[in-house]
Motif scaffolding. Structure first.
Motif, mmCIF file in Angstrom:
data_model
loop_
_atom_site.group_PDB
_atom_site.id
_atom_site.type_symbol
_atom_site.label_atom_id
_atom_site.label_comp_id
_atom_site.label_asym_id
_atom_site.label_seq_id
_atom_site.Cartn_x
_atom_site.Cartn_y
_atom_site.Cartn_z
ATOM 1 N N GLY A 83 0.812 -1.216 0.000
ATOM 2 C CA GLY A 83 0.000 0.000 0.000
ATOM 3 C C GLY A 83 0.841 1.259 0.000
ATOM 4 N N LEU A 84 1.959 1.211 0.711
ATOM 5 C CA LEU A 84 2.857 2.374 0.768
ATOM 6 C C LEU A 84 3.464 2.659 -0.607
ATOM 7 C CD1 LEU A 84 3.933 4.312 3.002
ATOM 8 C CD2 LEU A 84 5.955 2.889 3.099
ATOM 9 N N VAL A 85 3.825 1.590 -1.327
ATOM 10 C CA VAL A 85 4.372 1.769 -2.681
ATOM 11 C C VAL A 85 3.289 2.354 -3.602
ATOM 12 C CG1 VAL A 85 5.453 0.624 -4.659
ATOM 13 C CG2 VAL A 85 6.004 -0.136 -2.358
ATOM 14 N N PHE A 86 2.073 1.781 -3.507
ATOM 15 C CA PHE A 86 0.971 2.294 -4.325
ATOM 16 C C PHE A 86 0.683 3.761 -3.984
ATOM 17 C CE2 PHE A 86 -0.437 -2.094 -5.457
ATOM 18 C CZ PHE A 86 -0.665 -1.878 -6.810
ATOM 19 N N CYS A 87 0.729 4.090 -2.682
ATOM 20 C CA CYS A 87 0.428 5.457 -2.240
ATOM 21 C C CYS A 87 1.483 6.440 -2.771
ATOM 22 C CB CYS A 87 0.364 5.495 -0.714
ATOM 23 S SG CYS A 87 -0.327 7.001 -0.073
ATOM 24 N N ALA A 88 2.747 6.028 -2.755
ATOM 25 C CA ALA A 88 3.821 6.883 -3.278
ATOM 26 C C ALA A 88 3.594 7.135 -4.774
ATOM 27 C CB ALA A 88 5.174 6.214 -3.058
ATOM 28 N N LEU A 89 3.207 6.061 -5.500
ATOM 29 C CA LEU A 89 2.975 6.214 -6.939
ATOM 30 C C LEU A 89 1.710 7.011 -7.217
ATOM 31 C CD1 LEU A 89 4.116 2.709 -8.102
ATOM 32 C CD2 LEU A 89 5.174 4.872 -8.683
ATOM 33 N N LEU A 90 0.746 6.921 -6.302
ATOM 34 C CA LEU A 90 -0.479 7.723 -6.425
ATOM 35 C C LEU A 90 -0.119 9.215 -6.363
ATOM 36 C CD1 LEU A 90 -3.657 7.635 -6.374
ATOM 37 C CD2 LEU A 90 -3.477 7.796 -3.908
ATOM 38 N N LEU A 91 0.759 9.554 -5.417
ATOM 39 C CA LEU A 91 1.186 10.953 -5.271
ATOM 40 C C LEU A 91 2.005 11.409 -6.482
ATOM 41 C CD1 LEU A 91 2.146 10.851 -1.484
ATOM 42 C CD2 LEU A 91 0.348 12.245 -2.465
ATOM 43 N N VAL A 92 2.891 10.533 -6.956
ATOM 44 C CA VAL A 92 3.761 10.905 -8.088
ATOM 45 C C VAL A 92 2.949 11.066 -9.383
ATOM 46 C CG1 VAL A 92 5.666 10.101 -9.563
ATOM 47 C CG2 VAL A 92 5.852 9.902 -7.088
ATOM 48 N N THR A 93 2.094 10.057 -9.685
ATOM 49 C CA THR A 93 1.306 10.145 -10.934
ATOM 50 C C THR A 93 0.317 11.311 -10.853
ATOM 51 O OG1 THR A 93 -0.226 8.478 -10.097
ATOM 52 C CG2 THR A 93 1.484 7.711 -11.580
ATOM 53 N N GLY A 94 -0.209 11.552 -9.658
ATOM 54 C CA GLY A 94 -1.123 12.680 -9.457
ATOM 55 C C GLY A 94 -0.416 14.012 -9.690
ATOM 56 N N ALA A 95 0.825 14.104 -9.196
ATOM 57 C CA ALA A 95 1.597 15.343 -9.370
ATOM 58 C C ALA A 95 1.891 15.590 -10.853
ATOM 59 C CB ALA A 95 2.900 15.244 -8.577
ATOM 60 N N ILE A 96 2.258 14.512 -11.572
ATOM 61 C CA ILE A 96 2.552 14.662 -13.013
ATOM 62 C C ILE A 96 1.286 15.064 -13.778
ATOM 63 C CG2 ILE A 96 3.339 13.441 -15.089
ATOM 64 C CD1 ILE A 96 5.132 11.744 -13.221
ATOM 65 N N TRP A 97 0.189 14.415 -13.447
ATOM 66 C CA TRP A 97 -1.096 14.738 -14.095
ATOM 67 C C TRP A 97 -1.512 16.183 -13.744
ATOM 68 C CZ3 TRP A 97 -6.395 11.893 -13.111
ATOM 69 C CH2 TRP A 97 -7.253 12.123 -14.188
ATOM 70 N N GLY A 98 -1.280 16.557 -12.482
ATOM 71 C CA GLY A 98 -1.596 17.912 -12.021
ATOM 72 C C GLY A 98 -0.811 18.970 -12.785
ATOM 73 N N ARG A 99 0.435 18.654 -13.114
ATOM 74 C CA ARG A 99 1.294 19.602 -13.853
ATOM 75 C C ARG A 99 0.687 19.908 -15.225
ATOM 76 N NH1 ARG A 99 3.401 23.117 -15.701
ATOM 77 N NH2 ARG A 99 5.567 23.582 -16.176
ATOM 78 N N THR A 100 0.098 18.871 -15.850
ATOM 79 C CA THR A 100 -0.465 19.083 -17.196
ATOM 80 C C THR A 100 -1.843 19.747 -17.151
ATOM 81 O OG1 THR A 100 -1.510 16.910 -17.253
ATOM 82 C CG2 THR A 100 0.734 17.045 -18.078
ATOM 83 N N THR A 101 -2.606 19.510 -16.078
ATOM 84 C CA THR A 101 -3.965 20.064 -16.047
ATOM 85 C C THR A 101 -4.066 21.356 -15.218
ATOM 86 O OG1 THR A 101 -4.450 18.534 -14.248
ATOM 87 C CG2 THR A 101 -5.215 17.897 -16.430
ATOM 88 N N TRP A 102 -3.358 21.420 -14.084
ATOM 89 C CA TRP A 102 -3.437 22.599 -13.212
ATOM 90 C C TRP A 102 -2.248 23.545 -13.428
ATOM 91 C CZ3 TRP A 102 -3.808 18.984 -8.352
ATOM 92 C CH2 TRP A 102 -5.022 18.290 -8.386
ATOM 93 N N GLY A 103 -1.203 23.054 -14.066
ATOM 94 C CA GLY A 103 -0.009 23.866 -14.290
ATOM 95 C C GLY A 103 0.969 23.830 -13.130
ATOM 96 N N THR A 104 0.728 22.955 -12.157
ATOM 97 C CA THR A 104 1.650 22.827 -11.022
ATOM 98 C C THR A 104 1.700 21.369 -10.548
ATOM 99 O OG1 THR A 104 2.111 23.550 -8.765
ATOM 100 C CG2 THR A 104 -0.199 23.494 -9.380
ATOM 101 N N TYR A 105 2.877 20.983 -10.010
ATOM 102 C CA TYR A 105 3.005 19.608 -9.522
ATOM 103 C C TYR A 105 2.277 19.412 -8.193
ATOM 104 C CZ TYR A 105 6.577 18.571 -13.018
ATOM 105 O OH TYR A 105 7.223 18.343 -14.201
ATOM 106 N N TRP A 106 2.275 20.471 -7.388
ATOM 107 C CA TRP A 106 1.737 20.300 -6.031
ATOM 108 C C TRP A 106 1.005 21.547 -5.563
ATOM 109 C CZ3 TRP A 106 1.132 16.156 -3.038
ATOM 110 C CH2 TRP A 106 0.762 16.362 -1.707
ATOM 111 N N VAL A 107 -0.122 21.353 -4.916
ATOM 112 C CA VAL A 107 -0.805 22.440 -4.199
ATOM 113 C C VAL A 107 -1.236 21.852 -2.857
ATOM 114 C CG1 VAL A 107 -1.725 23.969 -5.986
ATOM 115 C CG2 VAL A 107 -2.924 21.847 -5.465
ATOM 116 N N TRP A 108 -1.327 22.692 -1.839
ATOM 117 C CA TRP A 108 -1.733 22.179 -0.521
ATOM 118 C C TRP A 108 -3.262 22.101 -0.460
ATOM 119 C CZ3 TRP A 108 1.658 19.645 2.243
ATOM 120 C CH2 TRP A 108 3.001 19.931 2.034
#
Lengths: 229, 61
Positions: A83-108
């Motif tokens: 689950g920890l590995v999946f969770c890390a990849l969830l954050l990473v893939t989400g950040a990459i997807w966020g960069r293309t749609t929101w224009g940023t890797y991370w927001v709080w």
């Protein structure tokens, strides 16, 4: 058990390959997001596997505290690691997807922050396990932390409704006038459902593989303790 | 050229790469545990075999 693991291994590898071919060769491009929308077929199934992995941790941690059977703790530990590995990849893939749609890797944002919190809790779960020498005490404390950590999952799930967030609300579990109505056309929805199913099989494979390793390590530790005595 | 191709490639490569490494490390760890357990079991049985005649000798003396 070995045969089941082998079937699951090949089943999930072939399933993932088939899904990949379907997504990249057959699917039309989504109009608003374009090609980066393909990340959804990785991100959403990863999210389902993360939920399932931590739900297994929650269930078997309760089972351990109730019955005190070591095998329940072994299952919880194995599932927490996967689950920890999946969770890390969830954050990473989400950040990459966020960069293309929101224009940023991370927001709080509430969804992202609570997911990061889940990741940190389970990182702490393993630090706790490593810091305790007594096996029973380790299992007991880890079970308690595992249960507390899993309480974050309903908060993550509801975060997009409770707070105003940048993260989009649920599309798969969207309910309109009491009936489930995913806000996605069928040609995009079916490969997503197939990817989720394959990813859950892949999770099951990883869980059993990790559990086998855990059991062997436990046997080895028992043998070492026997020799020392 | 597809817009955003590099992001899609990065996401899929990171995902596949992470699990490939994770599975490799898990299998290696299982193999190591197996080999060490077999080795220890062999040593224990060998030391038991050696200790039995010694005990018999001690009894006969």
């Amino acid at each position: 058990m070995k045969r089941i693991i082998l079937y699951l291994e090949w089943g999930s590898i072939l399933g993932l390959l088939a899904c990949g071919l379907w997504i990249f060769l057959k699917l039309p491009l989504e109009t608003s997001q374009g090609f980066p929308q393909k990340i959804m077929y990785l991100h959403v199934p990863t999210f389902f596997s993360t939920y399932l992995a931590f739900f297994v941790v929650f269930t078997f941690s309760i089972a351990y505290l109730w019955k005190r059977e070591l095998v329940f703790d072994q299952i919880a530990k194995a599932s927490a690691e996967v689950g920890l590995v999946f969770c890390a990849l969830l954050l990473v893939t989400g950040a990459i997807w966020g960069r293309t749609t929101w224009g940023t890797y991370w927001v709080w944002d509430a969804r992202l922050t609570t997911t990061l919190l889940l990741f940190l809790i389970f990182l702490g779960y393993f630090l706790l396990r490593m810091s305790v020498n007594d096996r029973d005490k380790e299992a007991r404390l880890a079970s308690v932390l595992g249960i507390i950590g899993c309480l974050d999952i309903p908060i993550i799930h509801k975060s997009v409704q409770w707070w105003r967030t940048l993260h989009q609300p649920s599309t798969l579990f969207k309910v309109e006038s009491g009936a489930a109505k995913p806000s996605m056309p069928p040609e995009l929805l079916y490969p997503l459902i197939a990817s989720v199913v394959v990813m859950l099989i892949f999770y099951l494979y990883l869980l059993l593989l990790r559990l086998q390793t855990e059991k062997r390590r436990e046997t080895l530790n028992e043998l070492l303790a026997e020799i020392q005595n | 050229m597809l817009i955003g191709l590099e992001y899609v490639v990065a996401a899929y490569v990171i995902w596949v790469g992470t699990f490939a490494i994770y599975i490799f490390l898990t299998k290696r760890s299982m193999k190591n545990a197996d080999q060490t357990a077999t080795l220890l079991e062999q040593r224990v049985s060998e030391s038991l075999k050696k200790s039995i005649p010694t005990e018999n000798n001690e009894n006969s003396n």
